[in-house]
Design a protein around this motif. Structure first.
Motif, PDB file in Angstrom:
ATOM      1  N   ASN A  50       0.782  -1.230   0.000  1.00 31.53           N
ATOM      2  CA  ASN A  50       0.000   0.000   0.000  1.00 31.53           C
ATOM      3  C   ASN A  50       0.815   1.281   0.000  1.00 31.53           C
ATOM      4  OD1 ASN A  50      -2.482  -1.486   0.182  1.00 31.53           O
ATOM      5  ND2 ASN A  50      -2.016  -1.831   2.354  1.00 31.53           N
TER       6      ASN A  50
ATOM      7  N   ASN B 160      -0.700  -5.404   3.225  1.00 32.98           N
ATOM      8  CA  ASN B 160      -1.714  -6.156   3.953  1.00 32.98           C
ATOM      9  C   ASN B 160      -1.108  -7.365   4.661  1.00 32.98           C
ATOM     10  OD1 ASN B 160      -3.418  -4.322   2.789  1.00 32.98           O
ATOM     11  ND2 ASN B 160      -4.387  -5.765   1.388  1.00 32.98           N
TER      12      ASN B 160
ATOM     13  N   GLY C  50      -1.678   1.847  10.209  1.00 33.59           N
ATOM     14  CA  GLY C  50      -2.527   0.847   9.592  1.00 33.59           C
ATOM     15  C   GLY C  50      -3.845   0.672  10.302  1.00 33.59           C
ATOM     16  N   ASP C  51      -4.470  -0.465  10.088  1.00 38.27           N
ATOM     17  CA  ASP C  51      -5.801  -0.739  10.623  1.00 38.27           C
ATOM     18  C   ASP C  51      -5.730  -1.104  12.100  1.00 38.27           C
ATOM     19  OD1 ASP C  51      -6.454  -0.380   8.016  1.00 38.27           O
ATOM     20  OD2 ASP C  51      -7.163  -2.422   7.652  1.00 38.27           O
TER      21      ASP C  51
ATOM     22  N   ARG D  22      -0.936   0.493   6.190  1.00 33.52           N
ATOM     23  CA  ARG D  22      -1.399   1.398   5.127  1.00 33.52           C
ATOM     24  C   ARG D  22      -0.390   2.466   4.722  1.00 33.52           C
ATOM     25  NH1 ARG D  22      -6.220  -0.669   3.005  1.00 33.52           N
ATOM     26  NH2 ARG D  22      -7.430  -1.577   4.728  1.00 33.52           N
TER      27      ARG D  22
ATOM     28  N   LYS E  95      -6.086  10.407   2.851  1.00 33.33           N
ATOM     29  CA  LYS E  95      -5.241   9.561   2.012  1.00 33.33           C
ATOM     30  C   LYS E  95      -3.768   9.966   2.073  1.00 33.33           C
ATOM     31  CE  LYS E  95      -6.019   7.031  -1.046  1.00 33.33           C
ATOM     32  NZ  LYS E  95      -5.768   5.591  -1.192  1.00 33.33           N
TER      33      LYS E  95
ATOM     34  N   ASP F 251      -3.738  -4.937   8.432  1.00 36.49           N
ATOM     35  CA  ASP F 251      -3.145  -4.372   7.225  1.00 36.49           C
ATOM     36  C   ASP F 251      -2.403  -3.093   7.563  1.00 36.49           C
ATOM     37  OD1 ASP F 251      -4.371  -6.400   5.870  1.00 36.49           O
ATOM     38  OD2 ASP F 251      -6.024  -5.172   5.109  1.00 36.49           O
TER      39      ASP F 251
ATOM     40  N   GLU G  17      -9.090   2.573  10.714  1.00 33.98           N
ATOM     41  CA  GLU G  17      -7.847   2.496   9.957  1.00 33.98           C
ATOM     42  C   GLU G  17      -7.210   3.870   9.795  1.00 33.98           C
ATOM     43  OE1 GLU G  17      -9.136   2.497   5.337  1.00 33.98           O
ATOM     44  OE2 GLU G  17      -9.782   0.748   6.491  1.00 33.98           O
TER      45      GLU G  17
ATOM     46  N   ARG H  96      -4.432   5.797   7.329  1.00 35.56           N
ATOM     47  CA  ARG H  96      -3.872   5.592   5.997  1.00 35.56           C
ATOM     48  C   ARG H  96      -2.686   6.495   5.686  1.00 35.56           C
ATOM     49  NH1 ARG H  96      -8.942   4.510   1.866  1.00 35.56           N
ATOM     50  NH2 ARG H  96     -10.184   3.215   3.263  1.00 35.56           N
TER      51      ARG H  96
END
Length: 735
Positions: free
Chosen positions: A94, A109, A155-156, A141, A229, A139, A185, A187
């Motif tokens: 990712n 992930n 991450g998550d 990110r 993002k 996961d 999560e 990111r």
């Protein structure tokens, strides 16, 4: 070396006396280079078909991108060429970040539920990657490092719990978990120095001034599903966020965020500012630029194509900018305009390929969701668009270089499509199917007799080349995904919920065969009237040795496992399976055992076809076309097995040495228990070439030399049987 061939290397160890000297012999094999790489390689698109989720620009010439299925690609010549690197993983990667030219990190992930997320590290500018150990089973990110040793990964987290933040100060040797104070999560992550940093999640940003020991969350927006993002800061006060439906700016270090573009349907994924005034942002298929600090934005590019592409990552080095996104798209900006550096034979459209068929090593066709049929006359190096009006085509079949059929879907409330050519695809004509039920597969045994199967148990038959099609009663409403006939009478069909149908009278009557596996079946192949295979969802492989009276599970998994979508054989021994997530398996013993092969893509593969035991192709999503001319294997010179002075513990056929060879090679085999032993050499057609051993052997290690002076160059197979043991090895003869 001046010429190809096998060369002998001898090492002698001695104390000066002849009695105590010992000599060891080894081999070096020099192979004639070919125009095509060993193993599987991509013919389309360039450089990869995989979705690219993150791009990091190291300098004006060097960039690294990561993405779907463990993809890592790198350029060192400003994008003119790209290398596909081995990540050692098949999970989605990712994010990627290089704190220096040599050291970089990539995150992705977790391989399966309950397993740690993926963290990779390189210390040679991305050429090789090693997996790092973490204890977080989610996961990963985002990643950011301020130097080669100090960095953070986000991450998550568990449902209703904080998202993950972990920190290292020793280059990833150990990690410390931090409390993020952001649900769900996370990111995005960005740090200015060892103390000041920011993370972003759903609707929130959090800032730290103590290296992450404490995080203070800030509400960015009241809008739902506003995922952060990317975050970028120029200094301790001025920063930007790319979020789901807007871009946000702060001038006070992230305490207050203001939308700098109105909320819209655009999905913003990346933002980069080179100074306080000049910046770029990407949203779905567009890139915008500002020269006044974000007060005004100008659209620079809107990618073409049905449905559009998604730009996932944007980065700059000086005046040179890049972006990457779905289906492997890569663009570069050096003069204020964007130029595509990726390429595909399918322009301006999404292109999931469904099937292919070759009549020889040069001539073949591909079909899929491209509203067309494409043909190659040079083994897939170039493709020609065929003449005709086509809907989505799912399957294609040829009986010779001239006569072929393709089947698929049609427009709403109109007949499903059957297309026919008698001139190798130069012209295709539509045949009347008489049904709105779409077709998944077609099989012809000659220019007259063929069957098409598909939606809701549909089976059609023709005995006049498709001029007239008649419906046969399948007795089921299941979707039928594949059909195979050995002659005009004997055939099988497979479909959803494990359905397998069989006929011995050309389809006048179809009977359901017993199968305890109820997974969807997508493809079948029969080696003869008794021995066949079916593959499908959840890594299902079924085998029958009695024409389908009984089907046995070779493998089956769970709903989290990928589907096997296609199976083919080149002869009685050599077969291949392709499936989701770039799955590619091979067998060299007639399907008794299957092993994975190295694949340069992680996209779903839908079909595989071989014209002989060495040359084959596979096709799949995003226009992926793979080829091999080495049976999917990467040939290596195999040396003599190490000598053992004890009796072998198990039956074993060692790889011949040298390999490749000319004209002699040694075959070593182990016998742990006395048994009748046979060592036989076959050619690629399965014809017996030589019987090297056929006698009762006592326990021990044995060797036999095969002199291939009387046979032509090519691939051969040596098979050992001893009692119930059987093993096959490939041998390459180069003259």
């Amino acid at each position: 070396y001046e010429s190809v061939g096998s060369y002998t290397v001898m090492l002698t160890v001695s104390d000066g006396s002849d009695e105590s000297s010992e000599t060891k012999t080894d081999y070096i094999t020099v192979i004639e280079p070919t125009d095509e790489p060993d193993g599987w390689f991509l013919q389309n698109p360039y450089p990869v078909p995989d979705d690219l989720y993150s791009l990091n620009v190291l300098d004006a010439n060097t960039a690294v991108a990561v993405g779907q299925g463990g993809t890592i690609i790198k350029t060192t010549d400003a994008g003119a060429t790209w290398s596909i690197l081995n990540s050692g993983t098949s999970v989605n990667l990712n994010d990627v970040y290089f704190p220096s030219m040599s050291t970089g990190y990539a995150v992705g992930n977790n391989p399966a539920y309950g397993e740690p997320g993926t963290v990779l590290k390189t210390t040679d500018s991305g050429d090789t990657w090693d997996a790092l150990s973490i204890s977080i089973n989610y996961d990963m990110r985002g990643v950011f490092f301020i130097d080669e040793n100090t960095g953070w990964i986000v991450g998550d987290g568990s449902y209703g719990q904080d998202g993950t933040v972990i920190k290292t100060i020793n280059g990833g040797d150990s990690w410390t978990e931090q409390s993020s104070n952001i649900d769900g999560e996370i990111r995005a992550v960005f740090f200015l120095d060892s103390n000041i940093g920011w993370i972003g999640g759903e609707g929130y940003c959090a800032l730290t001034t103590d290296g992450g020991s404490t995080w203070t969350p800030v509400d960015i927006t009241t809008e739902d599903y506003q995922y952060v993002k990317e975050i970028q800061f120029l200094d301790a006060n001025n920063g930007w966020i790319a979020a789901s439906t807007s871009l946000y700016q702060t001038t006070d270090g992230g305490n207050i965020w203001t939308a700098v573009v109105p909320a819209s349907d655009e999905y913003y994924s990346s933002v980069y500012f080179s100074d306080a005034n000049t910046g770029w942002a990407s949203s779905e298929e567009k890139v915008f630029k500002t020269i006044d600090g974000g007060a005004n934005w100008t659209e620079q590019i809107d990618l073409p194509g049905y449905g559009g592409y998604d730009i996932e990552s944007l980065d700059f080095s000086g005046s040179t900018g890049w972006f990457a996104g779905t289906e492997g798209i890569i663009y570069q900006n050096t003069d204020g305009s964007w130029t595509e550096m990726s390429s595909s034979i399918f322009p301006d459209t999404h292109t999931d390929l469904k099937d292919l068929f070759f009549v020889d090593e040069n001539t073949g066709w591909i079909v899929g969701a491209v509203d067309n049929i494409w043909k190659t006359n040079d083994g897939g190096h170039s493709w020609i668009e065929q003449t005709g009006e086509f809907w989505t085509v799912y399957d294609v079949d040829f009986v010779d270089a001239s006569n072929g059929w393709a089947v698929g879907d049609g427009p709403y409330n109109d007949d499903a499509k059957i297309y026919h050519t008698t001139d190798g695809g130069t012209n295709w004509t539509e045949q009347t199917s008489g049904t709105e039920n779409w077709f998944a597969a077609v099989d012809f045994i000659d220019t007259n007799n063929g069957w098409a199967v598909g939606y809701a148990g549909t089976i059609l038959h023709t005995s006049d080349g498709g001029n007239n099609w008649s419906e046969q009663s399948s007795g089921t409403g299941e979707y039928l995904n594949d059909v195979i006939f050995l002659d005009s009478q004997t055939g099988w069909v497979c479909g959803t919920n494990g359905i397998i149908l069989h006929t011995t009278d050309g389809g006048t009557n179809w009977s359901q065969q017993t199968n305890s596996n109820d997974n969807n079946l997508y493809s079948m192949y029969f080696l003869d009237s008794n021995h066949g295979f079916a593959v499908g969802a959840e890594i299902t492989i079924l085998e029958t040795t009695d024409g389908g009276s009984a089907w046995n599970e070779i493998t089956t998994g769970s709903y989290t496992d990928p589907s096997y979508n296609s199976i083919t054989f080149a002869d009685q021994l050599n077969g291949w399976i392709v499936g989701d997530n770039g799955t590619l398996l091979t067998t060299t013993d007639g399907g008794s055992t299957w092993t994975e092969q190295i694949n340069p893509t992680g996209v779903d593969l839908e079909s595989v076809f071989f014209v002989n035991p060495t040359t084959g192709w596979a096709v799949g999503d995003n226009g992926a076309i793979l080829k091999t001319s080495t049976a999917g294997e990467i040939p290596v010179a195999i040396n003599e097995p190490d000598f053992v002075d004890t009796e072998p513990q198990k039956y074993m056929l060692h790889q011949n040495y040298p390999n490749p060879f000319n004209p002699t090679t040694t075959i070593v085999f182990d016998i742990p228990q006395a048994a009748k032993t046979n060592i036989t050499v076959y050619d690629i057609t399965g014809r017996t070439v030589d019987n090297l051993v056929s006698e009762y052997k006592q326990p021990g290690r044995y060797s036999v030399v095969w002199n291939a002076g009387d046979v032509p160059s090519g691939m051969y197979f040596v098979r050992m049987t001893a009692g119930t043991f059987s093993s096959v090895k490939k041998m390459i003869l180069l003259k």
